[in-house]
Enzyme design. Structure first.
Site, PDB file in Angstrom:
ATOM      1  CE  LYS A 158       3.877 -17.644  -9.085  1.00 25.22           C
ATOM      2  NZ  LYS A 158       2.880 -18.599  -8.628  1.00 25.22           N
ATOM      3  CD  GLU A 213      -2.202  -3.279  -6.922  1.00 22.63           C
ATOM      4  OE1 GLU A 213      -1.698  -3.944  -7.863  1.00 22.63           O
ATOM      5  OE2 GLU A 213      -3.342  -3.499  -6.472  1.00 22.63           O
ATOM      6  N   GLY A 226       1.903 -17.271  -4.608  1.00 20.87           N
ATOM      7  CA  GLY A 226       2.277 -16.002  -3.981  1.00 20.87           C
ATOM      8  C   GLY A 226       2.116 -16.030  -2.470  1.00 20.87           C
ATOM      9  NE  ARG A 227      -3.698 -18.647  -1.761  1.00 17.99           N
ATOM     10  CZ  ARG A 227      -3.929 -18.608  -3.055  1.00 17.99           C
ATOM     11  NH1 ARG A 227      -3.515 -17.592  -3.780  1.00 17.99           N
ATOM     12  NH2 ARG A 227      -4.592 -19.591  -3.650  1.00 17.99           N
ATOM     13  CD  GLU A 272      -4.881 -14.375  -3.231  1.00 21.81           C
ATOM     14  OE1 GLU A 272      -3.743 -14.860  -3.204  1.00 21.81           O
ATOM     15  OE2 GLU A 272      -5.086 -13.189  -3.533  1.00 21.81           O
ATOM     16  CG  HIS A 287      -9.397  -2.912  26.444  1.00 20.35           C
ATOM     17  ND1 HIS A 287      -9.955  -2.637  27.677  1.00 20.35           N
ATOM     18  CD2 HIS A 287      -8.351  -3.738  26.674  1.00 20.35           C
ATOM     19  CE1 HIS A 287      -9.240  -3.259  28.619  1.00 20.35           C
ATOM     20  NE2 HIS A 287      -8.266  -3.933  28.028  1.00 20.35           N
ATOM     21  CE  LYS A 329      -4.653  -8.941  -9.904  1.00 20.93           C
ATOM     22  NZ  LYS A 329      -3.699 -10.025 -10.147  1.00 20.93           N
TER      23      LYS A 329
HETATM   24  O1  F6P Z   1      -3.963 -10.296  -6.963  1.00 18.41           O
HETATM   25  C1  F6P Z   1      -3.665 -11.383  -6.168  1.00 18.41           C
HETATM   26  C2  F6P Z   1      -2.244 -11.796  -6.304  1.00 18.41           C
HETATM   27  O2  F6P Z   1      -2.076 -12.477  -7.473  1.00 18.41           O
HETATM   28  C3  F6P Z   1      -1.788 -12.636  -5.113  1.00 18.41           C
HETATM   29  O3  F6P Z   1      -2.108 -13.962  -5.245  1.00 18.41           O
HETATM   30  C4  F6P Z   1      -0.327 -12.349  -5.079  1.00 18.41           C
HETATM   31  O4  F6P Z   1       0.248 -12.697  -3.858  1.00 18.41           O
HETATM   32  C5  F6P Z   1      -0.336 -10.864  -5.353  1.00 18.41           C
HETATM   33  O5  F6P Z   1      -1.362 -10.682  -6.292  1.00 18.41           O
HETATM   34  C6  F6P Z   1       0.947 -10.290  -5.858  1.00 18.41           C
HETATM   35  O6  F6P Z   1       1.355 -10.878  -7.058  1.00 18.41           O
HETATM   36  P1  F6P Z   1       2.828 -10.711  -7.593  1.00 18.41           P
HETATM   37  O7  F6P Z   1       3.763 -11.297  -6.597  1.00 18.41           O
HETATM   38  O8  F6P Z   1       2.859 -11.443  -8.898  1.00 18.41           O
HETATM   39  O9  F6P Z   1       3.106  -9.248  -7.784  1.00 18.41           O
END
Ligand code: F6P
Length: 519
Positions: free
Chosen positions: A205, A211, A262-263, A348, A379, A488
């Site tokens: 987003k 990452e 995002g979620r 979240e 199990h 972060k």
């Molecule tokens: O760190 C949490 C977050 O902001 C989530 O809410 C989001 O889904 C995820 O990181 C990834 O964010 P982006 O889509 O901006 O890379």
């Protein structure tokens, strides 16, 4: 002037009444006795929503508790809060944003408030472009592997849905999801790929997430080193930050707006891997299923409104019974990533300790959400569910008709889900202790006729709205996520220290660990 905030749950008349009800019959409620005594209980605690049937009758809730919880919802002005979201008000106040994921699945001719008409038109413009691209990738025999690079909402939804719809996935394509900054993940995926046959989707987003950007850079480097020349053909971006994607060197970008959390974003361009996997028509069916649930949520009275009823149980269990977690057990192996998806959606969103005004809450919010597919969980940790010291409400998800023809399996699977719910509730007397099951342990059963795009869309939208309802009653902002920021910032500070050895200003424990990692 801004409208006054709706009352918080503990500011209502229903709240102390619920406390009194809990201290009286609520705490001692025995669902076995209730089912035996009330022939209407199953009917009263069953609900058919679009594509999802819910049996709530095995929960620890009497009719009087249900009545008070519905009163609580009304006093918290739940319907007005819901309508404010659908009207496009900026209910995500700490980020100054509207919350409009519902618009992503609204038909083109849906009647929306005038201010949202141009947004809806844009949603459909992007959807058409994204689905046309999805179809072109499906038809492109040279592309055999699609790698989605994204994390959190830019990973969990597409991954969960692509797995869930496995029955419908194009047989000549393989889908990979790389989220972790741990290079083992990307390296493991790349090992089996050829540059000429791979399409990378960089899903973020913000297009700033550490990452995702690290994985995307490494993927591009790998692509070039393996002789890949046409970055434009082999990379696409899914983001609100079109400019940043262009600067990264990606020409083909599918955008969405910052009013999509995002979620809550699998319905947007972030859903492109799903669309490539199952095709445009089935992606539209996924949206249609979610839209049917949106309509249910908007129009059904609270008593017959499934997201509302589930959220009221969440509040009841968390704030009165004091249950700290809820276990989700999908009895369909294709739903194996659903618990992980729900962890982000629920925790979240509602893992908050202050109300909308920033005041510390005197009551509990999000439970821990966890689980594994059945029958595997039986199990592993079901021992604790049956005989452990904590009561964990369980949410079983079952599918009536399987997608395979292995005659022996499905009746056994269904028998197991019914048996587990019954065993938790009925218990078993044994004077010896070790073989005694206390019973009266609550569960809900969500039943789909089939696991297909429509029912999956409806199921996920059901969970989204349930989270909204619980957050609205708790008086919190379910749509921000400030709690992920501090870590972060600290990681950005620590990363260069691992190289330089500079320990100045670090706490003693972290400093000692940096020293050890450098030794
Ligand atoms: O760190 C949490 C977050 O902001 C989530 O809410 C989001 O889904 C995820 O990181 C990834 O964010 P982006 O889509 O901006 O890379």
């Amino acid at each position: 002037m801004a409208a006054p905030l709706p009352p918080r749950c503990d500011e209502t008349a229903a709240w102390p009444a619920l406390r009194q009800h809990f201290e009286g019959e609520g705490r001692r409620f025995d669902v076995r006795r209730a089912l035996a005594a009330d022939p209407g209980r199953v009917e009263a605690f069953s609900l058919q929503a679009p594509h999802v049937f819910a049996d709530l009758s095995k929960n620890l809730l009497a009719a009087e508790g249900e009545r008070l919880l519905l009163q609580l919802a009304r006093e918290c002005r739940l319907e007005a809060q819901r309508d404010a979201m659908f009207a496009g008000e900026a209910i995500n106040a700490t980020e100054g944003r509207q919350v409009m994921h519902f618009l992503l699945r609204a038909p083109r001719d849906e009647a929306v408030p005038p201010g949202l008409a141009s947004e809806l038109a844009q949603v459909h413009e992007t959807l058409e472009a994204m689905l046309a691209f999805a179809e072109s990738v499906r038809a492109d025999g040279q592309i055999t592997d699609i790698v989605n690079i994204g994390i959190g909402g830019s990973d969990l939804g597409p991954q969960m849905a692509t797995l869930a719809l496995d029955e419908f996935v194009a047989p000549d394509k393989r889908f990979h999801f790389v989220s972790n900054i741990d290079g083992h993940e990307l390296a493991g995926v790349l090992r089996g790929l050829k540059a000429a046959n791979t399409l990378f989707l960089v899903a973020s987003k913000t297009f700033t997430t550490l990452e995702t950007m690290t994985n995307a850079r490494s993927a591009r480097q790998w692509f070039v080193q393996r002789g890949g020349t046409d970055v434009a053909r082999h990379f696409a971006a899914l983001t609100t930050h079109v400019q940043a994607a262009a600067e990264f060197g990606i020409e083909r970008t599918f955008g969405f707006r910052d009013w999509v959390g995002g979620r809550y974003s699998m319905w947007s361009a972030i859903g492109l891997p799903i669309a490539i996997a199952v095709g445009a028509q089935r992606f539209r069916e996924l949206l249609a299923g979610a839209h049917a649930m949106d309509r249910h949520f908007r129009s059904e009275p609270l008593e017959r409104n499934l997201p509302v009823r589930l959220a009221l149980l969440d509040v009841w269990y968390r704030d009165f019974h004091g249950f700290g977690s809820r276990s989700v057990a999908p009895y369909h192996s294709a739903l194996r990533r659903l618990p992980a998806y729900l962890q982000q959606l629920e925790m979240e969103s509602n893992g908050k300790r202050v109300d909308r005004q920033g005041r510390v809450l005197p009551y509990a919010t999000s439970p821990v959400v966890w689980g594994e597919p059945g029958t595997n969980g039986q199990h592993a940790y079901f021992q604790m569910l049956h005989q452990g010291t904590d009561v964990v409400p369980v949410e079983f998800i079952a599918v009536k008709t399987p997608a395979h023809g292995l005659a022996e399996h499905h009746p056994q699977l269904l028998a197991n889900v019914l048996a587990q719910a019954a065993a938790l509730m009925l218990g078993k007397d044994d004077p010896g202790g070790h073989k005694h099951f206390p019973g009266n342990r609550p569960s809900t059963l969500l039943l789909l006729d089939r696991l297909d795009p429509q029912s999956l869309g409806a199921l996920i939208a059901l969970y989204e709205h349930r989270v909204f309802c619980a957050g609205a009653i708790w008086g919190i902002n379910s749509f921000d996520q400030w709690g992920v920021e501090l870590g972060k910032v600290l990681a950005r500070d620590i990363a260069p220290r691992l190289a330089s050895g500079d320990l100045a200003g670090l706490d003693a424990s972290t400093a000692a660990l940096v020293r050890r990692l450098r030794a």
